[in-house]
Scaffold this motif. Structure first.
Motif, PDB file in Angstrom:
ATOM      1  N   LYS A 156       0.855  -1.199   0.178  1.00  0.00           N
ATOM      2  CA  LYS A 156      -0.118   0.050  -0.123  1.00  0.00           C
ATOM      3  C   LYS A 156       0.863   1.079   0.038  1.00  0.00           C
ATOM      4  O   LYS A 156       0.571   2.409  -0.266  1.00  0.00           O
ATOM      5  CB  LYS A 156      -0.840   0.037   1.214  1.00  0.00           C
ATOM      6  N   LEU A 157       2.205   1.106   0.273  1.00  0.00           N
ATOM      7  CA  LEU A 157       2.859   2.173   0.510  1.00  0.00           C
ATOM      8  C   LEU A 157       4.074   2.503  -0.600  1.00  0.00           C
ATOM      9  O   LEU A 157       4.484   3.557  -0.779  1.00  0.00           O
ATOM     10  CB  LEU A 157       3.848   2.210   1.939  1.00  0.00           C
ATOM     11  N   MET A 158       4.290   1.395  -1.341  1.00  0.00           N
ATOM     12  CA  MET A 158       5.290   1.416  -2.335  1.00  0.00           C
ATOM     13  C   MET A 158       5.142   0.697  -3.564  1.00  0.00           C
ATOM     14  O   MET A 158       4.237  -0.008  -3.833  1.00  0.00           O
ATOM     15  CB  MET A 158       6.585   0.592  -1.833  1.00  0.00           C
ATOM     16  N   ARG A 159       5.733   1.449  -4.639  1.00  0.00           N
ATOM     17  CA  ARG A 159       5.685   0.681  -5.871  1.00  0.00           C
ATOM     18  C   ARG A 159       6.331  -0.740  -5.888  1.00  0.00           C
ATOM     19  O   ARG A 159       7.070  -1.006  -5.144  1.00  0.00           O
ATOM     20  CB  ARG A 159       6.655   1.546  -6.863  1.00  0.00           C
ATOM     21  N   SER A 160       5.784  -1.681  -6.740  1.00  0.00           N
ATOM     22  CA  SER A 160       6.238  -2.936  -6.611  1.00  0.00           C
ATOM     23  C   SER A 160       7.606  -3.195  -6.978  1.00  0.00           C
ATOM     24  O   SER A 160       8.174  -3.894  -6.270  1.00  0.00           O
ATOM     25  CB  SER A 160       5.296  -3.699  -7.545  1.00  0.00           C
ATOM     26  N   ASP A 161       7.968  -2.624  -7.859  1.00  0.00           N
ATOM     27  CA  ASP A 161       9.382  -2.751  -8.364  1.00  0.00           C
ATOM     28  C   ASP A 161      10.426  -2.566  -7.164  1.00  0.00           C
ATOM     29  O   ASP A 161      11.331  -3.177  -6.844  1.00  0.00           O
ATOM     30  CB  ASP A 161       9.719  -2.103  -9.540  1.00  0.00           C
ATOM     31  N   VAL A 162       9.972  -1.259  -6.513  1.00  0.00           N
ATOM     32  CA  VAL A 162      10.904  -0.618  -5.410  1.00  0.00           C
ATOM     33  C   VAL A 162      10.917  -1.725  -4.171  1.00  0.00           C
ATOM     34  O   VAL A 162      11.735  -2.279  -3.531  1.00  0.00           O
ATOM     35  CB  VAL A 162      10.576   0.567  -4.944  1.00  0.00           C
ATOM     36  N   LEU A 163       9.630  -2.278  -4.006  1.00  0.00           N
ATOM     37  CA  LEU A 163       9.495  -3.286  -2.888  1.00  0.00           C
ATOM     38  C   LEU A 163      10.217  -4.628  -3.279  1.00  0.00           C
ATOM     39  O   LEU A 163      11.025  -5.153  -2.331  1.00  0.00           O
ATOM     40  CB  LEU A 163       7.875  -3.612  -2.745  1.00  0.00           C
ATOM     41  N   ARG A 164      10.254  -5.082  -4.331  1.00  0.00           N
ATOM     42  CA  ARG A 164      10.868  -6.224  -4.732  1.00  0.00           C
ATOM     43  C   ARG A 164      12.481  -6.165  -4.362  1.00  0.00           C
ATOM     44  O   ARG A 164      13.202  -6.910  -4.044  1.00  0.00           O
ATOM     45  CB  ARG A 164      10.350  -6.672  -6.258  1.00  0.00           C
ATOM     46  N   GLN A 165      12.890  -4.862  -4.814  1.00  0.00           N
ATOM     47  CA  GLN A 165      14.280  -4.673  -4.894  1.00  0.00           C
ATOM     48  C   GLN A 165      14.685  -4.638  -3.384  1.00  0.00           C
ATOM     49  O   GLN A 165      15.687  -5.362  -2.817  1.00  0.00           O
ATOM     50  CB  GLN A 165      14.548  -3.363  -5.515  1.00  0.00           C
ATOM     51  N   LEU A 166      13.893  -4.074  -2.539  1.00  0.00           N
ATOM     52  CA  LEU A 166      14.198  -3.990  -0.943  1.00  0.00           C
ATOM     53  C   LEU A 166      14.079  -5.568  -0.331  1.00  0.00           C
ATOM     54  O   LEU A 166      15.128  -5.653   0.300  1.00  0.00           O
ATOM     55  CB  LEU A 166      13.237  -3.194  -0.310  1.00  0.00           C
ATOM     56  N   ILE A 167      13.201  -6.238  -0.930  1.00  0.00           N
ATOM     57  CA  ILE A 167      12.944  -7.671  -0.424  1.00  0.00           C
ATOM     58  C   ILE A 167      14.011  -8.463  -0.665  1.00  0.00           C
ATOM     59  O   ILE A 167      14.690  -9.234   0.126  1.00  0.00           O
ATOM     60  CB  ILE A 167      11.432  -8.147  -0.633  1.00  0.00           C
ATOM     61  N   TYR A 168      14.535  -8.457  -2.072  1.00  0.00           N
ATOM     62  CA  TYR A 168      15.225  -9.467  -2.433  1.00  0.00           C
ATOM     63  C   TYR A 168      16.694  -9.032  -2.109  1.00  0.00           C
ATOM     64  O   TYR A 168      17.499 -10.125  -1.945  1.00  0.00           O
ATOM     65  CB  TYR A 168      15.170  -9.403  -4.285  1.00  0.00           C
ATOM     66  N   THR A 169      17.137  -7.942  -1.985  1.00  0.00           N
ATOM     67  CA  THR A 169      18.448  -7.667  -1.903  1.00  0.00           C
ATOM     68  C   THR A 169      18.756  -7.594  -0.267  1.00  0.00           C
ATOM     69  O   THR A 169      19.954  -7.700   0.086  1.00  0.00           O
ATOM     70  CB  THR A 169      18.789  -6.243  -2.326  1.00  0.00           C
ATOM     71  N   ALA A 170      17.713  -7.258   0.520  1.00  0.00           N
ATOM     72  CA  ALA A 170      18.122  -6.974   2.118  1.00  0.00           C
ATOM     73  C   ALA A 170      18.652  -5.900   2.282  1.00  0.00           C
ATOM     74  O   ALA A 170      19.406  -5.854   3.114  1.00  0.00           O
ATOM     75  CB  ALA A 170      18.412  -8.169   2.945  1.00  0.00           C
ATOM     76  N   ASP A 171      18.901  -4.761   1.352  1.00  0.00           N
ATOM     77  CA  ASP A 171      19.783  -3.670   1.445  1.00  0.00           C
ATOM     78  C   ASP A 171      19.071  -2.825   2.319  1.00  0.00           C
ATOM     79  O   ASP A 171      17.870  -2.624   2.779  1.00  0.00           O
ATOM     80  CB  ASP A 171      19.528  -3.037   0.183  1.00  0.00           C
ATOM     81  N   GLN A 172      19.971  -1.943   3.180  1.00  0.00           N
ATOM     82  CA  GLN A 172      19.697  -0.868   4.125  1.00  0.00           C
ATOM     83  C   GLN A 172      19.524   0.286   3.277  1.00  0.00           C
ATOM     84  O   GLN A 172      20.146   0.773   2.409  1.00  0.00           O
ATOM     85  CB  GLN A 172      20.789  -0.864   5.092  1.00  0.00           C
ATOM     86  N   VAL A 173      18.312   1.197   3.521  1.00  0.00           N
ATOM     87  CA  VAL A 173      18.256   2.443   3.236  1.00  0.00           C
ATOM     88  C   VAL A 173      17.987   3.585   4.338  1.00  0.00           C
ATOM     89  O   VAL A 173      17.847   3.187   5.231  1.00  0.00           O
ATOM     90  CB  VAL A 173      16.987   2.668   2.226  1.00  0.00           C
ATOM     91  N   GLY A 174      18.721   4.685   3.869  1.00  0.00           N
ATOM     92  CA  GLY A 174      18.727   5.873   4.592  1.00  0.00           C
ATOM     93  C   GLY A 174      17.206   6.410   4.855  1.00  0.00           C
ATOM     94  O   GLY A 174      16.349   6.272   3.966  1.00  0.00           O
ATOM     95  N   ALA A 175      17.062   7.224   5.943  1.00  0.00           N
ATOM     96  CA  ALA A 175      15.820   7.749   6.117  1.00  0.00           C
ATOM     97  C   ALA A 175      15.217   8.677   4.899  1.00  0.00           C
ATOM     98  O   ALA A 175      14.016   8.688   4.635  1.00  0.00           O
ATOM     99  CB  ALA A 175      15.590   8.401   7.409  1.00  0.00           C
ATOM    100  N   GLU A 176      16.125   9.312   4.496  1.00  0.00           N
ATOM    101  CA  GLU A 176      15.594  10.298   3.339  1.00  0.00           C
ATOM    102  C   GLU A 176      15.276   9.404   2.150  1.00  0.00           C
ATOM    103  O   GLU A 176      13.916   9.780   1.668  1.00  0.00           O
ATOM    104  CB  GLU A 176      16.709  11.145   2.969  1.00  0.00           C
ATOM    105  N   ALA A 177      16.037   8.616   1.778  1.00  0.00           N
ATOM    106  CA  ALA A 177      15.697   7.530   0.635  1.00  0.00           C
ATOM    107  C   ALA A 177      14.264   6.592   1.152  1.00  0.00           C
ATOM    108  O   ALA A 177      13.328   6.609   0.181  1.00  0.00           O
ATOM    109  CB  ALA A 177      16.569   6.500   0.386  1.00  0.00           C
ATOM    110  N   ALA A 178      14.041   6.313   2.416  1.00  0.00           N
ATOM    111  CA  ALA A 178      12.816   5.671   2.844  1.00  0.00           C
ATOM    112  C   ALA A 178      11.776   6.587   2.511  1.00  0.00           C
ATOM    113  O   ALA A 178      10.590   6.126   2.240  1.00  0.00           O
ATOM    114  CB  ALA A 178      13.112   5.161   3.957  1.00  0.00           C
ATOM    115  N   GLN A 179      11.886   7.783   2.959  1.00  0.00           N
ATOM    116  CA  GLN A 179      10.631   8.848   2.678  1.00  0.00           C
ATOM    117  C   GLN A 179      10.446   8.936   1.408  1.00  0.00           C
ATOM    118  O   GLN A 179       9.214   8.620   0.971  1.00  0.00           O
ATOM    119  CB  GLN A 179      11.190  10.237   3.281  1.00  0.00           C
TER     120      GLN A 179
END
Length: 262
Positions: A156-179
């Motif tokens: 509900k919060l994120m584009r599907s492709d961005v969500l998939r990238q976060l899940i698949y990579t387990a990368d950390q993101v900073g707060a500004e990028a997360a916003q």
């Protein structure tokens, strides 16, 4: 040891994770304490807003790695499949219980919000983060998938492709990028102070209107058809018009004073 404290003052419930020496990592006791804190606030008419935060250097670092040993010896089906809280299991209720509260929930994030800690924060209506906060959907690092309610909220919060990238990579993101991704609502040098400021504003609004708004938003986000959403708009409004809370809101505005909702 206590894992969570709950303090109620001026209609604001402050729910604080108190395992700061372990970065508020989620062991079994912490999971049970978080769920108990949320469940204990249900139906409390004195509470108008909830502020969720963590002591110590982090909001929540996710699952306590010491728990992996306990999980390894358990039947995974018996561990996660039983529905103990309606549609959710105990771990999923860590996130979902905050969505089930009748009032707004604001999460104040600092340090890290990783894995289950991020999913806990996703249960809040609003997330205020320190600019240096790091966030991660971290389960893939441990060979797992997000399983603490986050998959109800994240799409509900994120584009599907961005969500998939976060899940698949387990990368950390900073707060500004997360916003920018939709995970964080607002940045603040003092997220807890800002959360309390917002909570104070909300606590002065009509309690019945605030609860109605949260119900109505949930319906609109549920995938309900247009007719259902329009009907619920009208039904909720009809239940508010002319009632004591609405009349007090009108009088307080006209008299330029702080409202006194009973």
């Amino acid at each position: 040891m206590a894992r969570v404290s709950v303090e109620i003052e001026n209609h604001i419930a402050r729910v604080t994770l108190t395992r700061g020496d372990k970065m508020n990592a989620l062991d079994n006791d912490m999971v049970e304490a978080i769920v108990a804190a949320g469940e204990g606030l249900k139906g409390n008419n004195d509470v108008r807003v909830v502020v969720l935060s963590g002591e110590g250097p982090a909001f929540c670092a996710g699952l306590d790695v010491a728990n992996f040993g306990k999980f390894a010896g358990a039947d995974p089906v018996e561990l996660v499949m039983p529905r103990s809280h309606g549609a959710a299991n105990l771990f999923q209720q860590v996130c979902m219980v905050w969505t089930q509260l009748e009032v707004p929930v604001i999460a104040a994030l600092h340090g890290v919000a990783f894995g289950g800690g991020l999913q806990l924060a996703l249960g809040a209506d609003i997330r205020i983060a320190h600019p240096e906060t790091r966030l991660s959907v971290m389960e893939m690092k441990w060979g797992l998938v997000p399983d603490m309610g986050g998959m109800v909220i994240l799409p509900k919060l994120m584009r599907s492709d961005v969500l998939r990238q976060l899940i698949y990579t387990a990368d950390q993101v900073g707060a500004e990028a997360a916003q920018g991704m939709g995970l964080v609502t607002e940045l603040s040098a003092d997220p807890l102070a800002r959360a309390m400021e917002l909570a104070g504003q909300m606590a002065l609004k009509s309690p019945s209107a605030m609860r109605a708004a949260k119900r109505l938003i949930a319906v609109s986000e549920s995938g309900a058809d247009e007719a259902t959403v329009l009907h619920e708009e009208s039904r909720e409004q009809a239940a508010l018009i002319g009632k004591p809370h609405q009349m007090e809101a009108i009088m307080a505005n006209m008299q330029k004073r702080v409202p006194n909702f009973k």
